[in-house]
Enzyme design. Structure first.
Site, PDB file in Angstrom:
ATOM      1  N   ASP A 132       0.838  -1.204   0.000  1.00 43.89           N
ATOM      2  CA  ASP A 132       0.000   0.000   0.000  1.00 43.89           C
ATOM      3  C   ASP A 132       0.874   1.256   0.000  1.00 43.89           C
ATOM      4  O   ASP A 132       0.583   2.238  -0.679  1.00 43.89           O
ATOM      5  CB  ASP A 132      -0.918  -0.010   1.226  1.00 43.89           C
ATOM      6  CG  ASP A 132      -1.702  -1.310   1.313  1.00 43.89           C
ATOM      7  OD1 ASP A 132      -2.497  -1.578   0.399  1.00 43.89           O
ATOM      8  OD2 ASP A 132      -1.487  -2.071   2.275  1.00 43.89           O
ATOM      9  N   HIS A 178      -4.999  -3.239   6.215  1.00 47.55           N
ATOM     10  CA  HIS A 178      -4.776  -3.517   4.781  1.00 47.55           C
ATOM     11  C   HIS A 178      -6.141  -3.871   4.184  1.00 47.55           C
ATOM     12  O   HIS A 178      -6.492  -5.038   3.988  1.00 47.55           O
ATOM     13  CB  HIS A 178      -3.792  -4.672   4.600  1.00 47.55           C
ATOM     14  CG  HIS A 178      -3.632  -5.073   3.165  1.00 47.55           C
ATOM     15  ND1 HIS A 178      -3.052  -4.260   2.216  1.00 47.55           N
ATOM     16  CD2 HIS A 178      -4.009  -6.189   2.496  1.00 47.55           C
ATOM     17  CE1 HIS A 178      -3.062  -4.864   1.048  1.00 47.55           C
ATOM     18  NE2 HIS A 178      -3.652  -6.037   1.176  1.00 47.55           N
TER      19      HIS A 178
HETATM   20  N1  LIG Z   1      -0.944  -7.993   2.409  1.00 51.46           N
HETATM   21  C1  LIG Z   1      -0.876  -7.738   1.120  1.00 51.46           C
HETATM   22  O1  LIG Z   1      -0.438  -6.660   0.711  1.00 51.46           O
HETATM   23  C2  LIG Z   1      -1.333  -8.747   0.124  1.00 51.46           C
HETATM   24  C3  LIG Z   1      -1.826  -9.949   0.525  1.00 51.46           C
HETATM   25  N2  LIG Z   1      -2.217 -10.874  -0.372  1.00 51.46           N
HETATM   26  C4  LIG Z   1      -2.706 -12.153   0.159  1.00 51.46           C
HETATM   27  O2  LIG Z   1      -1.649 -13.116   0.103  1.00 51.46           O
HETATM   28  C5  LIG Z   1      -2.220 -14.409   0.099  1.00 51.46           C
HETATM   29  C6  LIG Z   1      -1.524 -15.288  -0.933  1.00 51.46           C
HETATM   30  O3  LIG Z   1      -1.697 -14.753  -2.210  1.00 51.46           O
HETATM   31  P1  LIG Z   1      -1.217 -15.592  -3.505  1.00 51.46           P
HETATM   32  O4  LIG Z   1       0.160 -16.079  -3.337  1.00 51.46           O
HETATM   33  O5  LIG Z   1      -1.533 -14.748  -4.669  1.00 51.46           O
HETATM   34  O6  LIG Z   1      -2.248 -16.783  -3.425  1.00 51.46           O
HETATM   35  P2  LIG Z   1      -2.199 -18.220  -4.106  1.00 51.46           P
HETATM   36  O7  LIG Z   1      -3.599 -18.735  -4.041  1.00 51.46           O
HETATM   37  O8  LIG Z   1      -1.487 -18.170  -5.400  1.00 51.46           O
HETATM   38  O9  LIG Z   1      -1.305 -19.033  -3.107  1.00 51.46           O
HETATM   39  C7  LIG Z   1      -1.683 -19.286  -1.818  1.00 51.46           C
HETATM   40  C8  LIG Z   1      -0.920 -20.493  -1.407  1.00 51.46           C
HETATM   41  O10 LIG Z   1      -1.166 -20.733  -0.046  1.00 51.46           O
HETATM   42  C9  LIG Z   1      -1.180 -22.134   0.140  1.00 51.46           C
HETATM   43  N3  LIG Z   1      -1.834 -22.377   1.417  1.00 51.46           N
HETATM   44  C10 LIG Z   1      -3.129 -22.359   1.704  1.00 51.46           C
HETATM   45  N4  LIG Z   1      -3.313 -22.645   2.994  1.00 51.46           N
HETATM   46  C11 LIG Z   1      -2.078 -22.828   3.542  1.00 51.46           C
HETATM   47  C12 LIG Z   1      -1.595 -23.174   4.818  1.00 51.46           C
HETATM   48  N5  LIG Z   1      -2.429 -23.421   5.819  1.00 51.46           N
HETATM   49  N6  LIG Z   1      -0.270 -23.276   5.011  1.00 51.46           N
HETATM   50  C13 LIG Z   1       0.579 -23.087   3.998  1.00 51.46           C
HETATM   51  N7  LIG Z   1       0.182 -22.779   2.756  1.00 51.46           N
HETATM   52  C14 LIG Z   1      -1.135 -22.660   2.531  1.00 51.46           C
HETATM   53  C15 LIG Z   1      -1.867 -22.663  -1.095  1.00 51.46           C
HETATM   54  O11 LIG Z   1      -1.438 -23.933  -1.438  1.00 51.46           O
HETATM   55  P3  LIG Z   1      -2.257 -25.272  -1.182  1.00 51.46           P
HETATM   56  O12 LIG Z   1      -3.625 -24.931  -0.655  1.00 51.46           O
HETATM   57  O13 LIG Z   1      -2.236 -25.995  -2.463  1.00 51.46           O
HETATM   58  O14 LIG Z   1      -1.408 -25.872  -0.150  1.00 51.46           O
HETATM   59  C16 LIG Z   1      -1.295 -21.729  -2.157  1.00 51.46           C
HETATM   60  O15 LIG Z   1      -0.118 -22.267  -2.725  1.00 51.46           O
HETATM   61  C17 LIG Z   1      -3.714 -14.231  -0.100  1.00 51.46           C
HETATM   62  O16 LIG Z   1      -4.347 -14.302   1.152  1.00 51.46           O
HETATM   63  C18 LIG Z   1      -3.809 -12.787  -0.635  1.00 51.46           C
HETATM   64  O17 LIG Z   1      -5.072 -12.221  -0.347  1.00 51.46           O
HETATM   65  C19 LIG Z   1      -2.111 -10.668  -1.719  1.00 51.46           C
HETATM   66  C20 LIG Z   1      -1.626  -9.476  -2.190  1.00 51.46           C
HETATM   67  C21 LIG Z   1      -1.238  -8.401  -1.300  1.00 51.46           C
HETATM   68  O1  LIG Z   2      -7.242  -8.662  -1.962  1.00 49.72           O
HETATM   69  C1  LIG Z   2      -6.260  -9.348  -2.293  1.00 49.72           C
HETATM   70  O2  LIG Z   2      -6.156 -10.569  -2.188  1.00 49.72           O
HETATM   71  C2  LIG Z   2      -5.076  -8.638  -2.849  1.00 49.72           C
HETATM   72  C3  LIG Z   2      -4.554  -7.605  -1.954  1.00 49.72           C
HETATM   73  O3  LIG Z   2      -4.538  -7.702  -0.752  1.00 49.72           O
HETATM   74  C4  LIG Z   2      -3.996  -6.418  -2.578  1.00 49.72           C
HETATM   75  O4  LIG Z   2      -3.861  -6.367  -3.803  1.00 49.72           O
HETATM   76  O5  LIG Z   2      -3.675  -5.472  -1.852  1.00 49.72           O
END
Ligand SMILES: NC(=O)C1=CN([C@@H]2O[C@H](COP(=O)(O)OP(=O)(O)OC[C@H]3O[C@@H](n4cnc5c(N)ncnc54)[C@H](OP(=O)(O)O)[C@@H]3O)[C@@H](O)[C@H]2O)C=CC1
Ligand SMILES: O=C([O-])CC(=O)C(=O)O
Length: 454
Positions: free
Chosen positions: A265, A293
């Protein structure tokens, strides 16, 4: 280097958890280096080089086929080409472990856990971590990758293979697993990215609950097995409340060590100010994101500076600052999803790098950075006992202090209170996960949205 599956979770492993504990013991006595090389998934072999390891032990474990470059026999695979570059003369002829001790050119390996390691963000982040651009070009690193299920295990193997094939000289170990109690063993950094995305028809409260359970479990695991000074960066959404849940479940780790990622952000806000002022982004400083966030976050143009001057002296368009700037930053994630069809991943990975670097390098004089941190005696009058994004400075030792010389005018305060109210409502939803009440108390408002959810 090759990767290692956590023993108790590898599908075809014949190793026992006991062996894992042995590895942990070996690590404690091997401050300088631990290399792990599985021969196969059912027969793993470990090359351990420590300051007190005997040459014989090293030789016994050294693979015959890797006698290194230029006739050097004291090498392990690709590593001898890059290790100990400052060692000159005949030193390399001596035992290579001893040489490290003599030349002191090694830093202790930093151990970093990444959850959601097979996901989109990690797909970018892991390679930045392994390349040295996060912890520095002279900092060896061990990566511990956490997935959520047997299903994701195979994906993690693929990720580890790509890391191997990248031949990063600083990457000393990659291990994978789905049990946080194994993966988090002794880690010094935990980057918690893995979380379930919100499915169709899923209520916000359900998301808080499902992901909250993940972070409660991971908090407990960190508390049990991680380094006592582990730094934890929560990325998985809703990241502020997930960070709160995590720290509440890790009472033996300082609450100050937990962060929720709001650096993306901050970067988005800097980008918007730079575009509006027609300056290069590096002219923007003192950028704070206050709060959650979510779409209630408050990008602070009151204290931001452009080329050293207050932003409002450079951008005279008050209406733009009050309305468009604020809304654009709040909704940037959602706009991106609409255009790209998926949430931001490369820019999130970059912002994770920035967030870590802000803690491991001294903050430039007069500047600060934003991070979602635990409110415990904050100087601004924000409610205590939540995770709230605020301006921080660091000496580069992994720790931070809150910045006190900021102005909070009525415009900011009104919005900060709204974000605070949202976080307090989220906290009431997860009372059952932090030992403070029942799930039924959960009432979340329309405002409670992730940036990507409009
Ligand atoms: N704070 C910020 O600024 C931002 C936050 N985000 C957040 O980041 C997160 C991840 O995004 P992104 O990488 O794009 O998502 P993806 O869906 O590409 O990846 C998420 C991964 O998490 C894994 N996962 C799910 N549950 C668990 C667990 N309990 N332990 C370990 N791994 C787990 C999944 O794998 P599998 O279930 O196959 O194991 C998957 O590989 C989301 O919650 C998104 O909203 C995204 C953008 C910005
Ligand atoms: O909402 C989401 O998963 C993505 C997110 O946090 C962002 O882009 O800031």
């Amino acid at each position: 280097m090759a990767f290692m599956a956590a023993a108790a979770t590898a599908p075809s492993s014949s190793s026992s958890p006991l062996q894992l504990h042995k590895h942990a013991a070996a690590r404690r006595s091997a401050p300088a280096l631990l290399l792990r090389r599985p021969r196969s998934r059912s027969h793993r072999n470990h090359l351990v080089c420590s300051l007190d390891a005997t040459k014989q032990a090293v030789q016994e474990e050294r693979p015959a086929a890797v006698n290194g470059v230029a006739g050097r026999t004291d090498c392990y695979g690709v590593f001898c080409t890059t290790y100990d570059l400052r060692a000159v003369g005949a030193r390399w002829r001596t035992d290579w472990c001893k040489r490290d001790e003599e030349t002191k050119t090694w830093k202790k390996v930093v151990s970093v856990a990444v959850s959601g390691a097979a996901g989109m963000i990690s797909n970018h982040l892991l390679f930045k971590l392994a390349s040295g651009q996060v912890f520095g070009p002279d900092q060896p690193i061990a990566l511990k990758l956490l997935g959520s299920s047997q299903r994701s295990f195979q994906k993690l193997e693929g990720v580890a293979m790509e890391l191997e094939d990248s031949l990063y000289p600083l990457l000393r170990e990659v291990s994978i697993g789905i049990d946080p109690y194994e993966v988090f063993q002794d880690v010094e950094w935990a980057l918690l990215i893995g979380a379930k995305p919100r499915g169709p028809g899923m209520e916000r409260a359900d998301l808080l609950n499902i992901n909250g359970h993940i972070f409660a479990q991971q908090g407990k695991a960190l508390n049990a097995v991680a380094s006592r000074n582990v730094k934890v960066l929560v990325v998985g959404n809703p990241c502020n409340t997930n960070a709160l849940i995590c720290l509440k479940n890790a009472p033996d780790i300082p609450s100050k060590n937990f962060h929720a990622l709001t650096r993306l952000d901050e970067n988005r806000a800097k980008c918007q100010l730079a575009l509006k002022a027609s300056v290069f982004y590096d002219k923007i400083s003192n950028m704070t994101i206050w709060g959650n966030h979510s779409t209630t976050q408050v990008p602070d143009f009151v204290n931001a500076r452009i080329d050293g001057k207050p932003a409002r002296q450079v951008i005279r368009d008050t209406k733009w600052l009050h309305e468009e700037f604020t809304k654009t930053v709040q909704k940037r994630g959602g706009e991106l999803i609409q255009k790209r069809g998926r949430s931001s991943a490369p820019s999130t990975a970059v912002s994770i790098v920035d967030a870590i670097r802000s803690l491991v390098t001294p903050t430039p004089e007069g500047d600060w950075f934003s991070s979602g941190v635990y409110t415990n005696g904050n100087p601004y009058g924000i409610a205590e006992d939540i995770v709230f994004s605020m301006p921080c400075r660091s000496k580069g030792d992994g720790d931070y202090e809150l910045v006190t010389d900021v102005t909070i005018d009525d415009f900011l305060w009104e919005r900060i209170k709204k974000s605070e109210a949202e976080l307090l409502a989220e906290k009431r939803c997860v009372g059952h996960l932090i030992g403070e009440g029942e799930e039924e108390l959960c009432e979340v408002t329309e405002d409670t949205m992730l940036p990507g959810e409009q």
